[in-house]
Motif scaffolding. Sequence first.
Motif, short mmCIF file in Angstrom:
data_model
loop_
_atom_site.label_atom_id
_atom_site.label_comp_id
_atom_site.label_asym_id
_atom_site.label_seq_id
_atom_site.Cartn_x
_atom_site.Cartn_y
_atom_site.Cartn_z
N ARG A 143 -2.26 -5.19 -30.61
CA ARG A 143 -3.09 -5.34 -29.42
C ARG A 143 -3.36 -3.97 -28.87
NH1 ARG A 143 -0.70 -9.39 -25.21
NH2 ARG A 143 -2.00 -8.40 -23.64
N LYS A 144 -4.58 -3.74 -28.51
CA LYS A 144 -4.91 -2.42 -27.99
C LYS A 144 -4.53 -2.38 -26.52
CE LYS A 144 -7.31 1.47 -28.72
NZ LYS A 144 -6.62 2.56 -29.36
N ASN A 145 -3.79 -1.34 -26.18
CA ASN A 145 -3.42 -1.16 -24.78
C ASN A 145 -4.40 -0.18 -24.16
OD1 ASN A 145 -2.20 -0.92 -22.35
ND2 ASN A 145 -0.48 0.30 -23.07
N LYS A 146 -5.36 -0.70 -23.47
CA LYS A 146 -6.38 0.16 -22.91
C LYS A 146 -6.24 0.17 -21.41
CE LYS A 146 -10.97 1.26 -23.99
NZ LYS A 146 -12.33 0.82 -24.21
N GLN A 147 -5.85 1.32 -20.91
CA GLN A 147 -5.70 1.43 -19.47
C GLN A 147 -6.43 2.67 -19.00
OE1 GLN A 147 -4.21 -0.94 -17.96
NE2 GLN A 147 -3.03 -1.88 -19.60
N ARG A 148 -7.13 2.50 -17.91
CA ARG A 148 -7.68 3.67 -17.24
C ARG A 148 -7.42 3.49 -15.75
NH1 ARG A 148 -11.27 7.56 -18.49
NH2 ARG A 148 -12.70 7.20 -16.78
N LEU A 200 -5.26 3.33 -8.29
CA LEU A 200 -4.13 3.85 -7.52
C LEU A 200 -4.75 4.50 -6.30
CD1 LEU A 200 -1.30 4.76 -6.98
CD2 LEU A 200 -1.53 6.48 -8.74
N PHE A 201 -4.58 3.85 -5.16
CA PHE A 201 -5.28 4.27 -3.96
C PHE A 201 -4.28 4.70 -2.89
CE2 PHE A 201 -7.37 2.95 0.11
CZ PHE A 201 -8.29 3.99 0.13
N PHE A 202 -4.50 5.88 -2.37
CA PHE A 202 -3.63 6.40 -1.31
C PHE A 202 -4.32 6.17 0.02
CE2 PHE A 202 -0.54 9.60 -3.18
CZ PHE A 202 -0.60 9.04 -4.42
N GLU A 203 -3.72 5.34 0.83
CA GLU A 203 -4.31 5.10 2.14
C GLU A 203 -3.45 5.78 3.19
OE1 GLU A 203 -4.45 1.04 3.24
OE2 GLU A 203 -5.19 1.48 5.23
N ALA A 204 -4.05 6.74 3.86
CA ALA A 204 -3.31 7.47 4.89
C ALA A 204 -3.69 6.91 6.24
CB ALA A 204 -3.64 8.95 4.83
N ARG A 205 -2.68 6.72 7.06
CA ARG A 205 -2.95 6.23 8.41
C ARG A 205 -2.32 7.17 9.42
NH1 ARG A 205 -5.54 1.24 9.22
NH2 ARG A 205 -5.74 0.19 7.22
N LYS A 206 -3.06 7.42 10.45
CA LYS A 206 -2.60 8.24 11.57
C LYS A 206 -2.21 9.65 11.14
CE LYS A 206 -1.16 4.58 14.51
NZ LYS A 206 -0.26 4.17 15.52
N GLY A 207 -2.71 10.04 9.99
CA GLY A 207 -2.40 11.39 9.54
C GLY A 207 -0.95 11.60 9.21
N LYS A 208 -0.19 10.52 9.05
CA LYS A 208 1.20 10.73 8.67
C LYS A 208 1.74 9.64 7.75
CE LYS A 208 1.99 9.64 13.46
NZ LYS A 208 2.58 10.14 14.69
N MET A 232 0.39 3.17 -0.46
CA MET A 232 -0.14 3.29 -1.81
C MET A 232 -0.48 1.90 -2.33
SD MET A 232 2.48 6.12 -3.31
CE MET A 232 1.82 6.42 -4.92
N TRP A 233 -1.68 1.79 -2.78
CA TRP A 233 -2.13 0.52 -3.35
C TRP A 233 -2.17 0.65 -4.85
CZ3 TRP A 233 -4.05 -3.67 -0.32
CH2 TRP A 233 -4.14 -3.41 1.04
N PHE A 234 -1.52 -0.26 -5.53
CA PHE A 234 -1.59 -0.32 -6.99
C PHE A 234 -2.32 -1.61 -7.32
CE2 PHE A 234 1.57 2.84 -8.51
CZ PHE A 234 2.07 3.24 -7.31
N SER A 235 -3.42 -1.49 -8.03
CA SER A 235 -4.19 -2.70 -8.25
C SER A 235 -4.70 -2.77 -9.69
CB SER A 235 -5.36 -2.73 -7.28
OG SER A 235 -6.14 -3.86 -7.54
N LYS A 236 -4.71 -3.97 -10.22
CA LYS A 236 -5.38 -4.24 -11.50
C LYS A 236 -6.77 -4.71 -11.12
CE LYS A 236 -4.10 -4.48 -15.09
NZ LYS A 236 -4.27 -3.43 -16.11
N VAL A 237 -7.79 -4.04 -11.64
CA VAL A 237 -9.04 -4.24 -10.94
C VAL A 237 -9.79 -5.55 -11.13
CG1 VAL A 237 -11.38 -3.37 -11.02
CG2 VAL A 237 -9.62 -2.15 -9.88
N PRO A 238 -10.12 -5.97 -12.27
CA PRO A 238 -11.04 -7.11 -12.20
C PRO A 238 -10.43 -8.31 -11.47
CG PRO A 238 -10.48 -6.56 -14.48
CD PRO A 238 -9.74 -5.63 -13.61
N LEU A 268 4.04 -0.27 -15.30
CA LEU A 268 3.91 -0.07 -16.75
C LEU A 268 2.45 0.23 -17.11
CD1 LEU A 268 5.20 -0.25 -19.55
CD2 LEU A 268 4.74 -2.68 -19.54
N HIS A 269 1.54 -0.41 -16.43
CA HIS A 269 0.13 -0.21 -16.74
C HIS A 269 -0.36 1.12 -16.21
CE1 HIS A 269 -1.17 -4.58 -17.69
NE2 HIS A 269 0.10 -4.42 -17.90
N ILE A 270 0.09 1.46 -15.02
CA ILE A 270 -0.49 2.63 -14.37
C ILE A 270 0.23 3.91 -14.78
CG2 ILE A 270 -0.76 3.75 -12.12
CD1 ILE A 270 -1.67 1.11 -11.02
#
Lengths: 421, 316
Positions: free
Chosen positions: B27-32, B87-95, B99-105, B157-159
Amino acid sequence: MAKKGVTQSPKAGPKTKSPVRDGKSVEKKSDRRKSFEPVVEKMVEAYGEEWEDESDEEAPETNGSKGNKRKARDDEPSEEESDSEDSDHEHGGIDLEGIDDSDSESELDSDGDAEKDDDKEEEDDDEEEIDVDELSAEDEEDEEQIAAGTRVRQTINNKEGLLAALRRFALDTNPKTVPFAFHQSVVSSKKTEDSIPSIDDDLQRELAFMNQALEAARQGRALLRKEGVPFTRPTDYFAETVRSDETMQKVKAKLVEDATAKKAAAEARKQRDLKKFGKQVQVQKQLERQKQKRETLEKINLLKRKRQEGGSSALGATEADDLFDVAVDNELRSAGNSKKRAATGDSRGAPNAKRQKKDAKYGFGGKKRFSKSGDAMSSGDLSGFSAKRMKSGGAAGGGPKKGGKAPRPGKSRRKAMAGKR
Amino acid sequence: MAAVYKSLSKSASKADKETDINGTVQRKNKQRVLILSSRGVTYRHRHLLNDLAAMLPHGRKDVKFDSKSKLYQLNELAELYNCNNVLFFEARKGKDLYMWFSKVPNGPTVKFHAQNLHTMEELHFTGNCLKGSRPILSFDGAFESEPHLRVIKEIFLHIFGVPQGARKSKPFIDHVMGFSVADGKIWVRNYEIREVEKVKSADDNNNEDDKSKKGKSKGSGDKDTDISLVEIGPRFVLTPIIIQEGAFGGPIIYENKRFISPNQVRAELRKAKAGRHVARMEQQRDTLARRRNLGLESGGAKKRDPTGLDTRELFA
């Protein structure tokens, strides 16, 4: 809104056959409302499981709920009276329960974890629910609860949903079907947290993490080698690294600096200690010298006193002795060698018992009276007399005037001398 | 270098064929991974992001994302860049950093609160590794115990796992990423694998075995080296907050009840500080009320009992 969710839920199951999500969201609302009550955690979790199950089901039957009804009747009165909250809580889950029980069978066969679900069912039976008839009354109570306030934090742990999500996107990491190089992940056999005595102890904690990683690295290397995947980087393979050479140089420089600083600090401390120690030695030497001096002076004083008291004759000191302080020297020497003397039993030490007795009886060294008065011997002693000195005419007499001083000049001569001056 | 790589990849492909012969399906492991942050990140968040991006050759770093509320737009963005992870970094209040880790579709989304961030730069560790080499991912045993942890593990494992044959990946393995669960948080560490001479063991049998093995596997490095780990960095601690069923949307299927928002923590601190003042004011008010009741306060004589049982009224 919450009320709506509850009231709908029993009907919602059959009605919303296709959009499972909708049913779920409704369930969730009811769930949320539920948890406002101060509920034991376990209950909440059990509850979560219930509604999760529900989400997977499509066509609830009435059989299950009837069974529930029957069972619930038994517990009902006592529960209501004693603990309205509890019963209320359970009630919320009831409909789902029924649906759950009835439908799970169909899914279980396909799913394969039948045992687990069975267990769950048993659990559910234990914490039985209340009749649908009670619904309206209960709901009023619910509303009161909501009005009272929503302080207890609600939690969601939809295990079934989580597992479903996992199944949807999980990679196959089964060691039998997939080579290790495919995923390169190692799950350690034990929990790392168990080997951390205190989470605040940085050293122990990091050590535990490192041990976990080390174990994984060993295991991974063995597996990769078995699969023939290159592991070790050859020494002549150069490529860009995560941290640039610049950074590494900086790190190295910092390390060297740290090491030198440490060394310098150690050296400085050593020097300081030595200095402190040297000073100590100096002080000690000075003290010793002072002590010696004091002792010597003391001894001299003692001797002088002794001699003043006992007279020089008693000690048998001659004139020459007197001149050169031989006695003092003797005394000092005696102090220095006192140990040796004591060992040999010298005459200067304590006299023998007989002598002591005699001294006590007759006194020591004879009587001191008239010791300075002249007697036949002293008048007969002419050792101090010399005819020559006598003849030179020194009226002062007796003094050790050999050659002597020039006699005093006469008055006129003296005057003349004074005039000259 | 190219020659080395070619020869190695050839041997690797041979291995693949072997497995194929064994009858397993490849199985091809294709991650971006789309790596990006929101606006308002601090320098430390940004450096951590850069560190992670350097470690992920299958990652695509993008410019700062403008919105903090319409996160579902990230789905389109990821699709645009052909990424199936975000992989999304959400900063709040400047401090505070989330971190959001998401599988997209349609995979799950996990939101973490990141604490104790330390970038590679500031840690001054001596470890180093090839840029883009595939890490060995070391998971704590606890990751298998709970469903939500299993989901988190799979996402890691995916990210963080570099897929086999990723475009910019290097053919050697020289670092381990450790994920441990302690105190309800996930601690992430990154170590270099350093192979050192093994300390001679007491029993000679082992040595002989090693020697024989060494003879066999000459190509794949010396067998008699031991492994030691040197930390590289970065370090960070993640507290899971929620898991959503969809990608930046959908029902919440897990919520961490042990998570306390940093805002709340700060508010509590402030409240505790303010407590002294409040207590003093309360006391003052009480005193005032008592004095008024006793008729000691100027202006306000003691109120008469409205029921008519006041002494002054009774015995007037």
